[in-house]
Structure formats: C-alpha cells, structure tokens
Write an enzyme that holds these catalytic residues in place. Structure first.
Site, PDB file in Angstrom:
ATOM      1  N   ASP A 194       0.696  -1.164  -0.236  1.00  0.00           N
ATOM      2  CA  ASP A 194       0.098  -0.376  -0.501  1.00  0.00           C
ATOM      3  C   ASP A 194       1.008   1.173  -0.026  1.00  0.00           C
ATOM      4  OD1 ASP A 194      -2.407   1.227   0.265  1.00  0.00           O
ATOM      5  OD2 ASP A 194      -1.844   2.107   1.853  1.00  0.00           O
ATOM      6  N   GLU A 216      13.933 -15.995   0.863  1.00  0.00           N
ATOM      7  CA  GLU A 216      14.598 -16.552   1.972  1.00  0.00           C
ATOM      8  C   GLU A 216      13.704 -17.591   1.399  1.00  0.00           C
ATOM      9  OE1 GLU A 216      13.996 -14.773   5.462  1.00  0.00           O
ATOM     10  OE2 GLU A 216      15.032 -14.078   5.312  1.00  0.00           O
TER      11      GLU A 216
HETATM   12  C1  NOJ Z   1      -4.127   3.065  -0.563  1.00  0.00           C
HETATM   13  C2  NOJ Z   1      -5.484   1.817  -0.703  1.00  0.00           C
HETATM   14  O1  NOJ Z   1      -5.568   1.847  -1.418  1.00  0.00           O
HETATM   15  C3  NOJ Z   1      -6.621   2.829  -0.278  1.00  0.00           C
HETATM   16  O2  NOJ Z   1      -7.625   1.992  -0.069  1.00  0.00           O
HETATM   17  C4  NOJ Z   1      -6.051   3.204   1.383  1.00  0.00           C
HETATM   18  O3  NOJ Z   1      -7.353   4.379   1.161  1.00  0.00           O
HETATM   19  C5  NOJ Z   1      -4.619   3.794   1.253  1.00  0.00           C
HETATM   20  N1  NOJ Z   1      -3.771   3.008   0.419  1.00  0.00           N
HETATM   21  C6  NOJ Z   1      -4.151   4.169   2.231  1.00  0.00           C
HETATM   22  O4  NOJ Z   1      -3.744   3.511   2.976  1.00  0.00           O
END
Ligand code: NOJ
Ligand code: CA
Length: 561
Positions: free
Chosen positions: A220, A270
């Site tokens: 993310d 790993e």
């Molecule tokens: C990207 C994610 O896809 C989204 O859903 C989220 O709100 C933001 N990152 C923050 O984590």
C-alpha cells in the site's frame, strides 16, 4: 459468439504452476475486498469462510492468484487500511485458522494468495501507537511514529499547514500537547521509517505471512514511507511548488525508500519460490515507477495509465507501447488494471463522457458528469469495458481484475449518506465526490433473496435493485454474459500465453488496434464506430456479437492464426 473453452486443469498443471518462480510475470490476479465478497455467517460482513466457499467459483473463472485487501483487525476508519495488528485476522471476519483453511483451499485449486501490507501507517488502535500515547515526549515509544511539538506560543498550532489525503489537517494533537503526522485520516498515524524497530517489525510481518504460505504482497502507498522532515518544515505552498519526480520531494517517492524494499527482497528470496510483491505507487513518471518494480526491489508495480485513459485507440496504443518498453528495460513485467477498490468501476467510467486527460479518482468523474443515473450510458459502458478487458487479457504482463467486474457491475451511486463508510466522502477536500463506497458494494451472487446471495442478512452497504440482472446466477452458463466472456478469455489466455512479446499489426486506422503474440494469438479492438474487417485466423472469442468477419465498434476479438 463467445466460445467457452474453459476446462479444469489436470492436477499436474496445477503443481507446475504453483512451483514456477515466474508465475507472477503473466498472472491474472483477482482482487477480493474481503468484507464485500461473501458473508458465510450472515452478519452482513464478508468473511474468510465466505472466500473459501467461493474457491470453486474462482477456479472456474480461471484466475491465477487472488489479492486480498486488508483483513486485519481494524475499526474501519479507512476500510481496513487502518491496521490494528498486522499479524492477526479481524475477529469480525475470521481467525488465523480460517485464513489457513482458505489458503489451503486456494492452493489446492492452483490459485496463489497475495495479501495487502500497509506500511505507511498503522491504526491509532495499534499496540505501539497506544504505547506511544502513554509514553512521554521524546521517548523511544514515540519515536516509532512522527511526533512533533506545535508552533505558536503554546504549541497549539500544528507543526505545518499540510492537509491529509482525505481532507482536514495532516497533524492531530494528543493530550500532552504534541502533534502526530497522518497523511491519511487521524486514525492512521504515519510510522517513522527511520526507526529500526519499525523496520524490523515489518520484516517480521513479511515472514509471518510468508511462513503461513502467502505467495506475495501488495504494498500500500509504497512510495510514501520515507520522509525528510527538517526542524523547520516546508509550507503546503512550498510543497506544492516542488518537483515530485526528483527523488527529493520531502513526503513521497524519496530515493531512500528503495533501501527498505531491498531489505524486503532479501526476505522474499529466503523462500522457495521467492515471495513476490507489487507496489501501489501513484507516481507520475514511468521511470520513477520502474524503481519499485526492479528485481532488487518489489519486482512489480501497478501501472495505472490505462485506468486513467479514455476508451481510445491512440491513448491505449501509446500507453501499451511505453509500458512494454519500460518493463523490457528493467526486467520487470508490465501490469494492467482498469478497476480496483479506489476508483469508479470501468464499466461506469466508459459510460460517462470522456475524461480528455482529466484525472479519474474515486467517483469524482461520476459526479462531474452530472450526478447519479442520468448521464450514464449503462449498456455502452459495459460494452466498452468488455472490449477493453479482452484487449488487456491478451497483453503480455499481469492483469489485475477487481471483484465484480467479471459480472459487468457498474458503480453504485445510490447509497444514502448515512449508509456510506468511506472517509473520503465525509472528509471532503481533494476527492470531493461520492467517495469509494460505490465500487465496494457486496457482490450479487443470486438474482433474488436476502442480499442477493451475499449472506443471510442485509449487506453492510446497500445493494441496488439492478444487481439482480448482474448476479452470478443470472450469468452462469448464459451465452454472451460478461461472466462467460471472462471465463472463456481467462481459459484461453492460460492456454495461449507464451513469451512476453507483442507485435503491432498495421490496421490503417488509429481507432483500431491489433497485435500478435507468440503462437499466432491475435487480438484486435475496434475503438471506433465503423465496422472493420477481421484479419485472417479463426475467431476464438469476442467481446460482442460479430457480423460474419466484420468487427463492430467497441468490440475486441481474439483470433488464432
Ligand atoms: C491506498 C489504498 O488502496 C486505499 O484504499 C487507502 O485508503 C490508502 N492507500 C491509504 O491506506
Ligand atoms: Ca460475516
């Protein structure tokens, strides 16, 4: 017109596919938003047992992997991207034993498992954030996050005037007067990646899930993590005037972030086969994106270029050419995606007026186009989405599919404000639209009954009446349905996929794109209105009815030469 050549794979093929260290290079990855997929215990929220119950569906669909959006304990301030504990399952949706059972069932069906890692921020309920609040200023506990004294005589002004991604200030004040940074909601405090304990804890998390048999990770906002925060912080206006692509922007895409991913890569390697990763990094230049996709880093990065384009031959041609060149130069493989849990579904985008270069984000276009239902060409949008998807599935590289697109689902606009959940809806600012709930409405499995077969009670987000016509039940075995198109295409793709090359075929029309893959696999798309003659070859599948050898507008066909 679509030919269903989907067949279940012989057991030997499943074993080969599962052991192949390069499986991710040309995979069809299906994104599951767990709380909206299938609800096994009837509490209105999708759960892990629900996913397990749908393994036969996923297997018949023909996907190579699933990516699960966060299923960790969370108060859902941001749909689960506010993680309380990275090494647990949210008790509302299952247990670690359910996770193991789900993984085993997916693996037995030859489907890999990718989980979402959220490293920029935790939730404010994370044990370490609670300890940070309980500890004094300047303590090691506070150093795991980004705490600062405020400005002004009494420190009651935030350390800077930055705004958070979903609106509101990026700093929140705690009881003793200090402030902490959160680039997203106040419930999502940013980690301090200069802190070695934070780094070590994420390696522990990667090993925790890898040891449980997870095959890969979706990372993310992979471009945020590392920040340059001098004593005197730049103002918002100063930030806005800085070059985000230099590697030196204070809050995003800093060159040092790649040191973190080099450490992660050593952990991935790993394992046998090595664990894979894909970066979510909304960076503007393909060259910056390539750094995340390097073999010494995460290996792959989402390419959101097609997702931000119109249904247009010239735009698709340019994007595909550029990205294939980029991945050839860097040793990665390209990724393609039209829909996910953050953007308006592509059937809907293609049913609205063209973007003409404007940014598409989280329902904004939906509103800009004049409100809920009236300006939407529902049938046209689905038709174009089917053509675009069939083209995408013929491209070299990995295709990421989002739950429900195989049912031709549109974005759901009609969700009352008091049923909405997305913080971007409530916090306004940058994404002042309807937010992202419209693509997160639970899946219609049946055409009638409580929550259209999602579970035994009402779904956590309301489903519209028109879901009945899009259910799995109404499309299963129905000639020409979107579900059968996806099944046929994914089955054929698995049979035909060889090598990563693509050769453009001259069509004489910029609104008609045709290309050849190895073994005489040809895909042709008519983005325009006038019919075009098909090239030589046997038609394998088409996204709409063909008229003899004539390919109508907004249609893709695959042929075998
Ligand atoms: C990207 C994610 O896809 C989204 O859903 C989220 O709100 C933001 N990152 C923050 O984590
Ligand atoms: Ca449930």
């Amino acid at each position: 017109m679509s030919t269903d050549l989907t067949s279940s794979l012989p057991a030997g093929d499943v074993v080969d596919r599962m052991d192949d260290p390069d499986w991710w290079r040309q995979a069809a990855v299906y994104q599951i938003y767990p709380r909206s997929f299938a609800d096994a215990n009837g509490d209105g929220i999708g759960d892990l047992k629900g996913i397990t119950s749908k393994v036969p569906y996923l297997s018949a669909l023909g996907v190579d992997a699933v990516w699960l959006s966060p299923f960790y304990p969370s108060a859902l301030a941001d749909g689960g991207y506010d993680v309380d504990d990275y090494r647990e399952v949210d008790p509302k949706i299952g247990t670690l034993a359910d996770f193991d059972e789900m993984t085993a069932a997916l693996h037995a069906a030859g489907i890999k498992v990718i989980v979402d890692i959220v490293p920029n921020h935790s939730s404010d309920r994370h044990e370490w954030f609670k300890r940070a609040l309980a500890a004094p200023k300047g303590s090691p506990e506070r150093d795991r996050y980004i705490f600062r004294d405020g400005l002004g005589e009494n420190g009651d002004l935030p350390p800077s005037d930055w705004t958070a991604a979903f609106g509101g200030p990026a700093w929140s004040r705690v009881e003793d007067g200090q402030w902490y940074l959160h680039l997203f909601t106040p419930e999502q405090p940013d980690w301090n990646w200069d802190n070695p304990e934070v780094r070590a804890d994420f390696l522990k998390t990667l090993r925790f899930w890898s040891d449980r048999g997870v095959d890969g990770f979706r990372v993310d906002v992979a471009n945020l993590l590392v920040k340059d925060l001098p004593e005197v912080l730049p103002s918002k206006a100063e930030l806005d005037s800085m070059d985000r692509d230099s590697g030196d922007y204070p809050l995003a895409d800093r060159d040092e972030v790649h040191e973190i991913y080099a450490d992660w890569r050593r952990v991935f390697n790993e394992y046998d086969p090595p664990r894979t990763a894909v970066a979510e990094a909304w960076v503007d230049s393909p060259a910056r994106r390539a750094k995340y996709a390097s073999p010494e880093g995460l290996g792959q990065a989402f390419n959101f270029d097609l997702l931000q384009a119109d249904f247009s031959g010239p735009q698709f041609h340019r994007i595909i050419t550029e990205n294939l060149e980029q991945s050839r130069n860097t040793g990665s493989s390209s990724t393609w995606v039209f829909s996910n849990h953050d953007v308006t579904r592509h059937a809907t985008r293609y049913g609205l007026p063209p973007l003409n270069g404007r940014k598409v984000k989280q329902g904004v276009e939906w509103v800009a186009a004049g409100g809920p239902e009236d300006e939407l060409d529902r049938a046209g949008g689905v038709r174009r989405a089917r053509a675009a998807t069939l083209l995408m599935l013929a491209l070299p590289g990995s295709s990421y599919l989002y739950q429900g697109e195989e049912l031709g689902l549109h974005e759901v606009a009609a969700i009352p404000a008091d049923r909405r959940q997305d913080p971007s809806f409530f916090r306004g600012a940058e994404y002042d639209g309807l937010g992202r709930d419209g693509c997160r409405v639970p899946i219609p499995w049946t055409s009638s009954g409580t929550s259209f077969g999602f579970g035994d009670s009402d779904a956590h987000l309301p489903q519209p009446e028109w879901f009945a016509d899009h259910s799995e039940q109404s499309q299963d075995g129905a000639a020409g349905s979107t579900l059968e198109l996806y099944r046929a295409a994914l089955g054929l793709r698995r049979e035909l996929q060889a090598g990563e090359s693509l050769e453009w075929i001259e069509t004489g029309r910029e609104d008609v794109l045709a290309f050849r893959r190895p073994n005489g696999w040809v895909s042709i798309t008519n983005f325009g209105g006038d019919d075009v003659e098909l090239p030589d070859g046997d038609v394998l599948v088409a996204s709409a009815e063909l008229d003899g050898r004539s390919l109508p507008g907004a249609t893709t066909a695959w042929l075998k030469q």
